[in-house]
Each structure stands twice: as C-alpha cells, then as structure tokens.
Design a protein around this motif. Structure first.
Motif, PDB file in Angstrom:
ATOM      1  N   VAL A  15     130.101 -18.265 -34.191  1.00 13.12           N
ATOM      2  CA  VAL A  15     131.121 -18.733 -34.886  1.00 13.12           C
ATOM      3  C   VAL A  15     131.094 -20.064 -35.594  1.00 13.12           C
ATOM      4  N   ILE A  16     131.998 -18.980 -36.461  1.00 15.91           N
ATOM      5  CA  ILE A  16     130.954 -19.536 -38.354  1.00 15.91           C
ATOM      6  C   ILE A  16     133.012 -20.079 -38.570  1.00 15.91           C
ATOM      7  N   GLU A  17     133.068 -22.327 -38.496  1.00 16.52           N
ATOM      8  CA  GLU A  17     133.910 -22.617 -39.175  1.00 16.52           C
ATOM      9  C   GLU A  17     133.844 -22.622 -40.839  1.00 16.52           C
ATOM     10  N   ILE A  18     134.794 -22.379 -41.402  1.00 20.95           N
ATOM     11  CA  ILE A  18     135.125 -22.347 -42.865  1.00 20.95           C
ATOM     12  C   ILE A  18     135.923 -23.540 -43.190  1.00 20.95           C
ATOM     13  N   ASP A  19     135.547 -25.209 -43.413  1.00 21.47           N
ATOM     14  CA  ASP A  19     136.103 -26.155 -43.479  1.00 21.47           C
ATOM     15  C   ASP A  19     136.784 -26.230 -44.745  1.00 21.47           C
ATOM     16  N   VAL A  20     138.165 -26.004 -45.016  1.00 20.63           N
ATOM     17  CA  VAL A  20     139.063 -26.793 -46.687  1.00 20.63           C
ATOM     18  C   VAL A  20     139.827 -27.761 -45.994  1.00 20.63           C
ATOM     19  N   PRO A  21     139.672 -28.408 -47.342  1.00 24.50           N
ATOM     20  CA  PRO A  21     141.100 -29.581 -46.004  1.00 24.50           C
ATOM     21  C   PRO A  21     142.011 -29.066 -47.235  1.00 24.50           C
ATOM     22  N   ASP A  22     143.658 -29.834 -46.661  1.00 22.65           N
ATOM     23  CA  ASP A  22     144.128 -28.818 -46.733  1.00 22.65           C
ATOM     24  C   ASP A  22     144.795 -28.940 -47.714  1.00 22.65           C
ATOM     25  N   GLU A  23     145.297 -29.625 -49.250  1.00 18.46           N
ATOM     26  CA  GLU A  23     145.553 -29.738 -50.053  1.00 18.46           C
ATOM     27  C   GLU A  23     145.257 -28.835 -51.103  1.00 18.46           C
ATOM     28  N   GLU A  24     144.102 -28.700 -50.377  1.00 17.04           N
ATOM     29  CA  GLU A  24     143.438 -26.804 -51.221  1.00 17.04           C
ATOM     30  C   GLU A  24     143.859 -25.888 -50.529  1.00 17.04           C
ATOM     31  N   ILE A  25     144.779 -25.892 -48.985  1.00 19.53           N
ATOM     32  CA  ILE A  25     144.469 -24.904 -48.932  1.00 19.53           C
ATOM     33  C   ILE A  25     145.598 -24.755 -49.622  1.00 19.53           C
ATOM     34  N   VAL A  26     146.956 -25.587 -49.477  1.00 21.04           N
ATOM     35  CA  VAL A  26     148.234 -25.288 -50.398  1.00 21.04           C
ATOM     36  C   VAL A  26     148.158 -24.418 -51.382  1.00 21.04           C
ATOM     37  N   LYS A  27     146.884 -24.839 -52.113  1.00 16.23           N
ATOM     38  CA  LYS A  27     146.689 -24.149 -53.945  1.00 16.23           C
ATOM     39  C   LYS A  27     146.709 -23.047 -53.884  1.00 16.23           C
ATOM     40  N   ARG A  28     145.200 -22.562 -52.199  1.00 16.19           N
ATOM     41  CA  ARG A  28     145.268 -21.285 -52.692  1.00 16.19           C
ATOM     42  C   ARG A  28     146.038 -20.358 -52.444  1.00 16.19           C
ATOM     43  N   LEU A  29     146.824 -21.109 -50.355  1.00 17.90           N
ATOM     44  CA  LEU A  29     147.571 -19.579 -50.360  1.00 17.90           C
ATOM     45  C   LEU A  29     149.060 -19.191 -51.465  1.00 17.90           C
ATOM     46  N   SER A  30     149.362 -20.314 -52.224  1.00 16.98           N
ATOM     47  CA  SER A  30     150.192 -20.321 -53.067  1.00 16.98           C
ATOM     48  C   SER A  30     149.754 -18.830 -54.192  1.00 16.98           C
ATOM     49  N   GLY A  31     149.011 -19.169 -54.595  1.00 16.37           N
ATOM     50  CA  GLY A  31     148.090 -18.203 -55.225  1.00 16.37           C
ATOM     51  C   GLY A  31     147.852 -17.085 -55.286  1.00 16.37           C
ATOM     52  N   ARG A  32     148.178 -16.738 -53.662  1.00 15.11           N
ATOM     53  CA  ARG A  32     146.857 -15.800 -52.877  1.00 15.11           C
ATOM     54  C   ARG A  32     148.212 -14.253 -53.260  1.00 15.11           C
ATOM     55  N   ARG A  33     147.587 -13.187 -53.569  1.00 18.18           N
ATOM     56  CA  ARG A  33     147.729 -12.145 -53.669  1.00 18.18           C
ATOM     57  C   ARG A  33     147.275 -11.021 -52.955  1.00 18.18           C
TER      58      ARG A  33
END
Ligand code: ADP
Ligand code: ADP
Ligand code: ADP
Length: 214
Positions: free
Chosen positions: A106-124
């Motif tokens: 089981v591998i957990e990828i740890d990313v802070p919430d602020e970064e998540i919002v940037k990543r998902l808004s630009g995801r295509r």
C-alpha cells in the motif's frame, strides 16, 4: 504484484498508476474510471452513480465491492493488479480482505490540500483511456488533444472548485482513516506500507515509488 495507491483526489494516483502498471505488466483497476464508463454507457449503475459523483460523495460500498469482485476475478488479474481509488472506506478495505486478496504494497501519496485544488482545476482527461494531463504541469503535446489518439480532452464535471472542496472533505473523513488501518496491518506483517511525498515532478514521484517497490 498486488499494489494499492492511496491518496487524496488529485494526489497523482492515476498518473503514477500508468508507470507502475507498465513496469510490472499488471492491469490498473480504477473504480473511478469504471464508474465513469458506466455513466457514459448509460447503464443503471451509471445513472445511480452520476449524481453521487457530481456531488463529490462516495458511491455505496456494496456497489463498489461488487464491481471489484467481478473485475479481479478476470484472467488478466491473475498475476496481480494495481488498485487506484479503491478501497476508499474502512468497510471497502474489510470487504477486500473478505475476498481473500493479499496486497503486497500500500503506497500513500501525500499531497497538501492547497496543491490538490490547483492540480484538479487544471486536470484534463482522455475519457476512453483514462490518460491524464494538466494544463500547466503536464500539458498535452497538442492543445487539448490526447497525445496517443489525438482525440479531445475534457474537464471532469467533478473537478469544479466547489466539488473539489467537498471531495477533499470526504477524503479526510472517510478515506484517510485507511492510513492507520494499513499501518496496523503492516505492523502485523500482513502488507507493506509506505508514504511517498507527492510534491515534485511526475518523474521524481515515479522514481520514489519505484525505489520503494524494488
Ligand atoms: P480521483 O482520481 O480524483 O480521486 P476517482 O476517479 O477515483 O477520483 O473517483 C471519482 C468519483 O467516483 C469519486 O468522487 C466517487 O464519487 C466515485 N468513486 C470512485 N471510486 C470509489 C470508491 N472506491 N468508493 C466510492 N466511490 C468511488
Ligand atoms: P517518458 O516515457 O520518458 O515518461 P512519455 O512520452 O511517456 O515519456 O511522457 C512524456 C511526459 O509526459 C513525461 O515526462 C511525463 O511527465 C508526462 N506523462 C506521461 N504520461 C503521463 C500521465 N499519464 N499523466 C501525466 N503525465 C504523464
Ligand atoms: P488522482 O488519480 O490521484 O486523482 P491524477 O493522477 O489524475 O490524480 O493527477 C491530478 C492532476 O495533477 C492531473 O492533472 C495530473 O496531470 C497532475 N499531476 C499529477 N502528478 C503531478 C505532479 N507530480 N506535479 C504536478 N501535477 C501533477
């Protein structure tokens, strides 16, 4: 090899899954991709799941467990698989154990919430293959087109900012408890568990994961 990737929405599970699956020759099992396929096909499951997904909530555990049971019993899963986006609740993890599936990692990828919002808004995404891009961090070779097929990329309905916040809240409440669940299993020698810092380039994260799996 049986691997599970654990992490918030947008932490890079799908991106890294492609590298891992290619390297180990195992299929990627993404419950999100399976549900989106059902929505596109307009099946009964798809109709039920769509409203839940658009609201950023989780599809009921019994439905997900049935999907997984059917998928992992297929011949291409005999030598292992990678779980991406499942399990997402303690009940799902327990359901997987009842199917007598022994995960290796089981591998957990740890990313802070602020970064998540940037990543998902630009995801295509390229719906047919599940390939994922980012307008700034990981742009396709040609504007808004899939690198492999040239077909158009789309923005997922649930990647709008309000829904992203809701999904993060759901992650912290319902999915993050799996970190302790699998740490406990790891202490009992039943699975190996590692956390990878998920900030860095796609290749840096890939190499961190490969180093752990070796
Ligand atoms: P992400 O890759 O952004 O984490 P997914 O594609 O895994 O998102 O999931 C999208 C949506 O599909 C979730 O918000 C949820 O509604 C539903 N879903 C996917 N996998 C599961 C699961 N294992 N249990 C319940 N719901 C799920
Ligand atoms: P390589 O095999 O060297 O990674 P590719 O042509 O496969 O080269 O990928 C080019 C770049 O696109 C990579 O450097 C990587 O950052 C990015 N990339 C490839 N696949 C994905 C993916 N599924 N999601 C996000 N980024 C990707
Ligand atoms: P998940 O499957 O966990 O929801 P994705 O793999 O779809 O996450 O990644 C979410 C978004 O972030 C995508 O647009 C992807 O291209 C981008 N992304 C993935 N890894 C990185 C990274 N290391 N740095 C920057 N952006 C990334």
């Amino acid at each position: 090899m049986k691997i599970m990737l654990l992490g918030a929405p947008g932490s890079g599970k799908g991106t890294q899954a492609q590298f891992i699956c290619e390297r180990y020759g195992i299929p990627q099992i993404s419950t999100g991709d399976m549900l989106r396929a059902a929505v596109r096909e307009g099946t009964e499951l798809g109709r039920k799941a769509k409203a839940i997904m658009d609201a950023g909530e989780l599809v009921p555990d019994d439905i997900i467990l049935k999907l997984i049971a059917a998928r992992i019993s297929q011949p291409d899963c005999a030598n292992g698989f990678l779980l991406d986006g499942f399990p997402r609740t303690i009940a799902q993890a327990e359901g997987l154990e009842k199917m007598e599936v022994q995960l290796d990692w089981v591998i957990e990828i740890d990313v802070p919430d602020e970064e998540i919002v940037k990543r998902l808004s630009g995801r295509r995404v390229h719906p047919a293959s599940g390939r994922v891009y980012h307008l700034l961090y990981n742009p396709p070779k040609e504007d808004c087109k899939d690198d492999v097929t040239g077909e158009p990329l789309i923005q997922r309905d649930d990647d709008k900012e309000e829904t992203v916040r809701k999904r993060l809240e759901v992650y912290h409440r319902q999915t993050a408890p799996l970190v302790d669940f699998y740490r406990q299993r790891s202490a009992e020698g039943k699975v190996k568990f590692a956390t990878v810092p998920g900030i860095g380039t796609v290749e840096e994260i890939r190499d961190r994961i490969f180093q752990i799996l070796e």
